[in-house]
Design an enzyme around this catalytic site. Structure first.
Site, mmCIF file in Angstrom:
data_model
loop_
_atom_site.group_PDB
_atom_site.id
_atom_site.type_symbol
_atom_site.label_atom_id
_atom_site.label_comp_id
_atom_site.label_asym_id
_atom_site.label_seq_id
_atom_site.Cartn_x
_atom_site.Cartn_y
_atom_site.Cartn_z
ATOM 1 N N LYS A 49 0.405 4.194 -0.395
ATOM 2 C CA LYS A 49 -0.339 5.644 0.328
ATOM 3 C C LYS A 49 0.247 6.699 -0.836
ATOM 4 O O LYS A 49 0.016 6.521 -2.209
ATOM 5 C CB LYS A 49 0.141 5.762 1.637
ATOM 6 C CG LYS A 49 0.056 4.583 2.235
ATOM 7 C CD LYS A 49 0.155 4.670 3.908
ATOM 8 C CE LYS A 49 -0.012 3.541 4.697
ATOM 9 N NZ LYS A 49 0.034 3.661 6.131
ATOM 10 N N GLY A 86 2.681 2.294 10.310
ATOM 11 C CA GLY A 86 3.629 3.407 10.371
ATOM 12 C C GLY A 86 4.276 3.925 11.773
ATOM 13 O O GLY A 86 5.066 4.894 11.698
ATOM 14 N N HIS A 97 -9.390 1.958 4.534
ATOM 15 C CA HIS A 97 -8.217 2.006 5.248
ATOM 16 C C HIS A 97 -8.560 3.030 6.475
ATOM 17 O O HIS A 97 -9.175 3.914 6.092
ATOM 18 C CB HIS A 97 -7.152 2.468 4.200
ATOM 19 C CG HIS A 97 -5.828 2.479 5.074
ATOM 20 N ND1 HIS A 97 -5.341 3.515 5.868
ATOM 21 C CD2 HIS A 97 -4.833 1.660 4.830
ATOM 22 C CE1 HIS A 97 -4.137 2.961 6.176
ATOM 23 N NE2 HIS A 97 -3.674 2.132 5.626
ATOM 24 N N GLY A 121 2.661 -1.054 4.255
ATOM 25 C CA GLY A 121 2.956 0.225 3.624
ATOM 26 C C GLY A 121 4.530 0.735 3.548
ATOM 27 O O GLY A 121 5.037 0.307 2.550
ATOM 28 N N ASN A 148 0.787 -1.217 -0.163
ATOM 29 C CA ASN A 148 0.191 -0.017 -0.218
ATOM 30 C C ASN A 148 1.091 1.280 -0.039
ATOM 31 O O ASN A 148 1.404 1.626 1.039
ATOM 32 C CB ASN A 148 -0.944 -0.308 1.319
ATOM 33 C CG ASN A 148 -1.686 0.972 1.433
ATOM 34 O OD1 ASN A 148 -1.765 2.070 0.610
ATOM 35 N ND2 ASN A 148 -2.244 1.478 2.520
ATOM 36 N N SER A 188 3.313 -1.957 10.237
ATOM 37 C CA SER A 188 4.622 -2.054 10.371
ATOM 38 C C SER A 188 5.080 -3.574 10.133
ATOM 39 O O SER A 188 5.953 -4.199 10.825
ATOM 40 C CB SER A 188 4.982 -1.778 11.843
ATOM 41 O OG SER A 188 4.582 -0.440 11.899
ATOM 42 N N GLU A 223 -5.675 -4.322 10.604
ATOM 43 C CA GLU A 223 -4.731 -3.297 10.802
ATOM 44 C C GLU A 223 -4.790 -2.316 11.963
ATOM 45 O O GLU A 223 -5.573 -1.601 12.178
ATOM 46 C CB GLU A 223 -4.605 -2.284 9.625
ATOM 47 C CG GLU A 223 -4.191 -2.962 8.313
ATOM 48 C CD GLU A 223 -3.783 -2.100 7.122
ATOM 49 O OE1 GLU A 223 -2.462 -2.409 6.872
ATOM 50 O OE2 GLU A 223 -4.371 -0.945 6.980
ATOM 51 N N GLU A 246 -6.630 5.383 7.503
ATOM 52 C CA GLU A 246 -6.517 6.727 7.189
ATOM 53 C C GLU A 246 -7.605 7.442 6.489
ATOM 54 O O GLU A 246 -7.800 8.723 6.860
ATOM 55 C CB GLU A 246 -5.282 6.634 6.509
ATOM 56 C CG GLU A 246 -4.007 6.814 7.227
ATOM 57 C CD GLU A 246 -2.783 6.142 6.477
ATOM 58 O OE1 GLU A 246 -2.616 5.905 5.252
ATOM 59 O OE2 GLU A 246 -1.848 5.361 7.203
HETATM 60 P P1 PGA Z 1 2.808 0.460 7.467
HETATM 61 O O1 PGA Z 1 1.395 0.658 6.553
HETATM 62 O O2 PGA Z 1 3.309 -0.945 6.831
HETATM 63 O O3 PGA Z 1 3.646 1.302 7.136
HETATM 64 O O4 PGA Z 1 2.667 0.375 9.035
HETATM 65 C C1 PGA Z 1 0.274 -0.308 6.450
HETATM 66 C C2 PGA Z 1 -0.973 0.162 6.081
HETATM 67 O O5 PGA Z 1 -1.329 1.254 6.502
HETATM 68 O O6 PGA Z 1 -1.441 -0.530 5.363
#
Ligand code: PGA
Length: 257
Positions: free
Chosen positions: A15, A177, A99, A238, A13, A217, A171, A101
């Site tokens: 983003k 992140g 998601h 991500g 992903n 992460s 998630e 976000e």
């Molecule tokens: P991350 O993001 O691996 O950077 O934590 C995962 C995601 O938001 O899909």
């Protein structure tokens, strides 16, 4: 993972990262190191303006192209939005729906997520439905109830037949992140609960066929341990999906014989 009953899927992903030129560069790097992944499907969800570039650049890489978002109406006066058919026409196979976000910064509710899931399924693509709890919710002990509600909301009105095309991504918001990962046991437990929720709605046969990913992460160091959990069938990645070597290490962790 349980490859007997369901697919293992490793998804990136991106983003709001990577320009079209950077997308091409990423693909060139990947060409040198992409393994022949026998045991897992691989895809990357890219910003909508880069979908056409990615579709071309990833073509010989066995990496499918996904979108990070969609609007649920078919067409019309919705300035700035992109419909499911527009994505489908660009050879998009997967679309992230809900998601955290988008829920947090763009006000997406379970009802909106549900409409998006239907739009993606109706267009013949596969939704990756994200669910997850905040740190507060985890600490107050309501993770199980919260996630079950999100799963039920997202799948409202989805037939068993169409559910087979859905991927659920667990998630935990506090792990996205942040470099903090849920332990394999924590992640495995919630993914097991998600499968139990699906079982209660659709029965055991359907539930065991659904791919459930962990996201938050995930990286080359923790991927194997997370993927060893019986109910974790892949990852939504991500940060580590922006770096070819790291992404390949995670694909390799999912692709062990
Ligand atoms: P991350 O993001 O691996 O950077 O934590 C995962 C995601 O938001 O899909």
């Amino acid at each position: 993972m349980n490859r007997r009953y369901r697919k293992t899927v490793i998804a990136g992903n991106w983003k709001m990262n990577m320009t079209a030129s950077e997308t091409k560069k990423f693909a060139e790097e990947m060409k040198k190191i992409m393994p022949r992944a026998k045991w897992c499907d691989t895809l990357i969800c890219v910003p909508s303006c880069n979908i056409a570039t990615a579709a071309k650049a990833f073509k010989d890489l066995r990496i499918a192209v996904g979108a990070e978002n969609v609007y649920y109406e078919e067409k019309g006066a919705y300035t700035g939005e992109v419909s499911a058919n527009m994505l489908k026409d660009l050879a998009v196979k997967y679309v992230i729906c809900g998601h955290s976000e988008r829920r947090q910064y763009f006000g997406e509710t379970d009802q909106i997520v549900n409409k998006k899931v239907h739009a993606v399924l109706d267009a013949g693509m596969n939704p990756i439905i994200c669910v997850g709890e905040t740190l507060d919710q985890r600490e107050t002990g309501i993770t199980g109830d919260w996630i079950a509600l999100q799963v039920k909301g997202a799948l409202y009105g989805v037939s068993a037949d169409k559910l087979r095309r859905c991927i659920i991504a667990y998630e935990p918001i506090w792990a996205i992140g942040t470099g903090k990962t849920a332990t394999a046991e924590q992640a495995g437990e919630v993914c097991g609960n998600i499968r139990a929720t699906i079982r209660s709605l659709y029965g055991a046969r359907v539930a065991r066929s659904v791919t459930i990913q962990y996201g938050g992460s995930m990286n080359p160091k923790n991927a194997a341990e997370l993927l060893a959990q019986p109910d974790i069938d892949g990852g939504l990645i991500g940060g580590a999906a922006l770096k070819p070597e790291q992404f390949v290490d995670i694909i390799n962790a999912a692709n062990q014989d």
